[in-house]
Design a protein around this motif. Structure first.
Motif, PDB file in Angstrom:
ATOM      1  N   GLY A  38       0.806  -1.216   0.000  1.00  0.00           N
ATOM      2  CA  GLY A  38       0.000   0.000   0.000  1.00  0.00           C
ATOM      3  C   GLY A  38       0.836   1.261   0.000  1.00  0.00           C
ATOM      4  N   LEU A  39       0.134   2.357  -0.065  1.00  0.00           N
ATOM      5  CA  LEU A  39       0.723   3.694  -0.062  1.00  0.00           C
ATOM      6  C   LEU A  39       0.135   4.455   1.119  1.00  0.00           C
ATOM      7  CD1 LEU A  39       2.374   5.881  -1.609  1.00  0.00           C
ATOM      8  CD2 LEU A  39       0.255   6.415  -2.819  1.00  0.00           C
ATOM      9  N   LEU A  40       0.987   4.925   2.003  1.00  0.00           N
ATOM     10  CA  LEU A  40       0.515   5.736   3.126  1.00  0.00           C
ATOM     11  C   LEU A  40       0.448   7.181   2.646  1.00  0.00           C
ATOM     12  CD1 LEU A  40       2.499   4.205   6.132  1.00  0.00           C
ATOM     13  CD2 LEU A  40       0.190   3.674   5.333  1.00  0.00           C
ATOM     14  N   ALA A  41      -0.741   7.613   2.283  1.00  0.00           N
ATOM     15  CA  ALA A  41      -0.880   8.859   1.543  1.00  0.00           C
ATOM     16  C   ALA A  41      -1.368  10.055   2.354  1.00  0.00           C
ATOM     17  CB  ALA A  41      -1.837   8.633   0.367  1.00  0.00           C
ATOM     18  N   LYS A  42      -1.409   9.945   3.665  1.00  0.00           N
ATOM     19  CA  LYS A  42      -1.946  11.060   4.443  1.00  0.00           C
ATOM     20  C   LYS A  42      -0.962  12.216   4.584  1.00  0.00           C
ATOM     21  CE  LYS A  42      -5.386   8.497   6.848  1.00  0.00           C
ATOM     22  NZ  LYS A  42      -6.412   8.649   7.789  1.00  0.00           N
ATOM     23  N   GLU A  43       0.322  11.919   4.682  1.00  0.00           N
ATOM     24  CA  GLU A  43       1.326  12.960   4.878  1.00  0.00           C
ATOM     25  C   GLU A  43       2.480  12.750   3.917  1.00  0.00           C
ATOM     26  OE1 GLU A  43       2.585  13.074   8.947  1.00  0.00           O
ATOM     27  OE2 GLU A  43       0.557  12.871   9.695  1.00  0.00           O
ATOM     28  N   ASP A  44       3.196  13.828   3.632  1.00  0.00           N
ATOM     29  CA  ASP A  44       4.400  13.719   2.802  1.00  0.00           C
ATOM     30  C   ASP A  44       5.608  13.522   3.687  1.00  0.00           C
ATOM     31  OD1 ASP A  44       3.193  13.992   0.315  1.00  0.00           O
ATOM     32  OD2 ASP A  44       3.177  16.172   0.448  1.00  0.00           O
ATOM     33  N   PRO A  45       6.614  12.782   3.290  1.00  0.00           N
ATOM     34  CA  PRO A  45       6.623  11.967   2.072  1.00  0.00           C
ATOM     35  C   PRO A  45       5.712  10.759   2.230  1.00  0.00           C
ATOM     36  CG  PRO A  45       8.603  11.543   3.333  1.00  0.00           C
ATOM     37  CD  PRO A  45       7.856  12.628   4.058  1.00  0.00           C
ATOM     38  N   LYS A  46       5.224  10.250   1.111  1.00  0.00           N
ATOM     39  CA  LYS A  46       4.290   9.136   1.114  1.00  0.00           C
ATOM     40  C   LYS A  46       5.052   7.814   0.952  1.00  0.00           C
ATOM     41  CE  LYS A  46       0.559  11.873  -0.844  1.00  0.00           C
ATOM     42  NZ  LYS A  46       1.127  13.140  -0.480  1.00  0.00           N
ATOM     43  N   PRO A  47       5.272   7.094   2.037  1.00  0.00           N
ATOM     44  CA  PRO A  47       5.991   5.829   1.915  1.00  0.00           C
ATOM     45  C   PRO A  47       5.123   4.729   1.305  1.00  0.00           C
ATOM     46  CG  PRO A  47       5.372   6.189   4.192  1.00  0.00           C
ATOM     47  CD  PRO A  47       4.963   7.406   3.427  1.00  0.00           C
ATOM     48  N   ILE A  48       5.782   3.819   0.626  1.00  0.00           N
ATOM     49  CA  ILE A  48       5.147   2.630   0.077  1.00  0.00           C
ATOM     50  C   ILE A  48       5.457   1.507   1.059  1.00  0.00           C
ATOM     51  CG2 ILE A  48       5.160   0.999  -1.843  1.00  0.00           C
ATOM     52  CD1 ILE A  48       6.138   3.455  -3.563  1.00  0.00           C
ATOM     53  N   THR A  49       4.451   0.730   1.398  1.00  0.00           N
ATOM     54  CA  THR A  49       4.650  -0.303   2.407  1.00  0.00           C
ATOM     55  C   THR A  49       4.271  -1.684   1.890  1.00  0.00           C
ATOM     56  OG1 THR A  49       2.418  -0.084   3.328  1.00  0.00           O
ATOM     57  CG2 THR A  49       4.136   1.323   4.265  1.00  0.00           C
ATOM     58  N   ILE A  50       4.916  -2.682   2.461  1.00  0.00           N
ATOM     59  CA  ILE A  50       4.544  -4.078   2.246  1.00  0.00           C
ATOM     60  C   ILE A  50       4.394  -4.688   3.634  1.00  0.00           C
ATOM     61  CG2 ILE A  50       5.234  -6.340   1.373  1.00  0.00           C
ATOM     62  CD1 ILE A  50       6.886  -4.890  -0.756  1.00  0.00           C
ATOM     63  N   THR A  51       3.234  -5.230   3.900  1.00  0.00           N
ATOM     64  CA  THR A  51       3.004  -5.936   5.158  1.00  0.00           C
ATOM     65  C   THR A  51       3.215  -7.417   4.885  1.00  0.00           C
ATOM     66  OG1 THR A  51       1.415  -4.267   5.873  1.00  0.00           O
ATOM     67  CG2 THR A  51       1.357  -6.398   7.011  1.00  0.00           C
ATOM     68  N   ALA A  52       3.990  -8.045   5.751  1.00  0.00           N
ATOM     69  CA  ALA A  52       4.293  -9.471   5.606  1.00  0.00           C
ATOM     70  C   ALA A  52       3.965 -10.184   6.905  1.00  0.00           C
ATOM     71  CB  ALA A  52       5.768  -9.657   5.251  1.00  0.00           C
ATOM     72  N   VAL A  53       3.803 -11.495   6.792  1.00  0.00           N
ATOM     73  CA  VAL A  53       3.488 -12.310   7.958  1.00  0.00           C
ATOM     74  C   VAL A  53       4.449 -13.499   7.984  1.00  0.00           C
ATOM     75  CG1 VAL A  53       1.737 -13.692   6.767  1.00  0.00           C
ATOM     76  CG2 VAL A  53       1.580 -13.398   9.226  1.00  0.00           C
ATOM     77  N   GLY A  54       4.800 -13.913   9.208  1.00  0.00           N
ATOM     78  CA  GLY A  54       5.658 -15.080   9.382  1.00  0.00           C
ATOM     79  C   GLY A  54       4.843 -16.270   9.836  1.00  0.00           C
ATOM     80  N   GLU A  55       5.538 -17.365  10.101  1.00  0.00           N
ATOM     81  CA  GLU A  55       4.853 -18.600  10.483  1.00  0.00           C
ATOM     82  C   GLU A  55       4.111 -18.478  11.810  1.00  0.00           C
ATOM     83  OE1 GLU A  55       7.225 -22.021  11.416  1.00  0.00           O
ATOM     84  OE2 GLU A  55       8.877 -20.778  12.095  1.00  0.00           O
ATOM     85  N   SER A  56       4.512 -17.542  12.659  1.00  0.00           N
ATOM     86  CA  SER A  56       3.865 -17.394  13.964  1.00  0.00           C
ATOM     87  C   SER A  56       2.750 -16.354  13.930  1.00  0.00           C
ATOM     88  CB  SER A  56       4.899 -17.005  15.013  1.00  0.00           C
ATOM     89  OG  SER A  56       5.456 -15.751  14.684  1.00  0.00           O
ATOM     90  N   ASP A  57       2.351 -15.930  12.729  1.00  0.00           N
ATOM     91  CA  ASP A  57       1.260 -14.976  12.554  1.00  0.00           C
ATOM     92  C   ASP A  57       1.625 -13.572  13.019  1.00  0.00           C
ATOM     93  OD1 ASP A  57      -1.272 -14.101  11.784  1.00  0.00           O
ATOM     94  OD2 ASP A  57      -2.196 -14.665  13.679  1.00  0.00           O
ATOM     95  N   GLU A  58       2.917 -13.301  13.206  1.00  0.00           N
ATOM     96  CA  GLU A  58       3.337 -11.944  13.533  1.00  0.00           C
ATOM     97  C   GLU A  58       3.382 -11.119  12.261  1.00  0.00           C
ATOM     98  OE1 GLU A  58       6.665 -11.419  16.241  1.00  0.00           O
ATOM     99  OE2 GLU A  58       6.556 -13.557  16.652  1.00  0.00           O
ATOM    100  N   HIS A  59       3.007  -9.843  12.370  1.00  0.00           N
ATOM    101  CA  HIS A  59       2.987  -8.961  11.212  1.00  0.00           C
ATOM    102  C   HIS A  59       4.212  -8.057  11.209  1.00  0.00           C
ATOM    103  CE1 HIS A  59      -1.173 -10.178  11.762  1.00  0.00           C
ATOM    104  NE2 HIS A  59      -1.338  -9.946  10.484  1.00  0.00           N
ATOM    105  N   TYR A  60       4.758  -7.830  10.039  1.00  0.00           N
ATOM    106  CA  TYR A  60       5.917  -6.966   9.849  1.00  0.00           C
ATOM    107  C   TYR A  60       5.603  -6.002   8.706  1.00  0.00           C
ATOM    108  CZ  TYR A  60       8.136 -10.687  12.494  1.00  0.00           C
ATOM    109  OH  TYR A  60       8.454 -11.607  13.459  1.00  0.00           O
ATOM    110  N   VAL A  61       6.102  -4.797   8.810  1.00  0.00           N
ATOM    111  CA  VAL A  61       5.894  -3.818   7.749  1.00  0.00           C
ATOM    112  C   VAL A  61       7.247  -3.353   7.230  1.00  0.00           C
ATOM    113  CG1 VAL A  61       4.912  -1.575   7.136  1.00  0.00           C
ATOM    114  CG2 VAL A  61       3.721  -3.044   8.778  1.00  0.00           C
ATOM    115  N   VAL A  62       7.418  -3.472   5.912  1.00  0.00           N
ATOM    116  CA  VAL A  62       8.616  -2.980   5.247  1.00  0.00           C
ATOM    117  C   VAL A  62       8.226  -1.659   4.606  1.00  0.00           C
ATOM    118  CG1 VAL A  62      10.358  -3.441   3.484  1.00  0.00           C
ATOM    119  CG2 VAL A  62       9.349  -5.341   4.783  1.00  0.00           C
TER     120      VAL A  62
END
Length: 94
Positions: A38-62
């Motif tokens: 996704g694109l975090l578009a509320k404020e500048d600069p607008k970062p592009i993010t990828i949310t990922a999940v591991g085997e333990s169902d933990e979430h990570y955001v790049v």
């Protein structure tokens, strides 16, 4: 993305991460599977993010800046071209 689609993506991603963990190429690592970008578009600069999940169902955001995303996309495109050339050479039909 609505909550039901996100829940489904997490389930699929967690299952995929567990399967990757069985692959010897990922020994001593915790493979993550991307589930949402996704694109975090509320404020500048607008970062592009990828949310990922591991085997333990933990979430990570790049998080990528625009420049980082362009560089990564260029490298990924080169990887894809290499894979496709190898598939063509080997007769793979992926």
């Amino acid at each position: 993305m609505d909550k039901e689609k996100l829940r489904e993506a997490v389930i699929i991603g967690t299952s995929a991460a567990r399967n990757l963990k069985k692959d010897r190429r990922f020994n001593n690592t915790e493979p993550l599977v991307p589930i949402v970008d996704g694109l975090l578009a509320k404020e500048d600069p607008k970062p592009i993010t990828i949310t990922a999940v591991g085997e333990s169902d933990e979430h990570y955001v790049v998080v990528f800046t625009k420049e980082m995303a362009k560089e990564t996309a260029d490298r990924f495109y080169e990887f894809i071209k290499r894979i496709e050339a190898e598939e063509k050479t080997n007769g793979d039909k992926h």
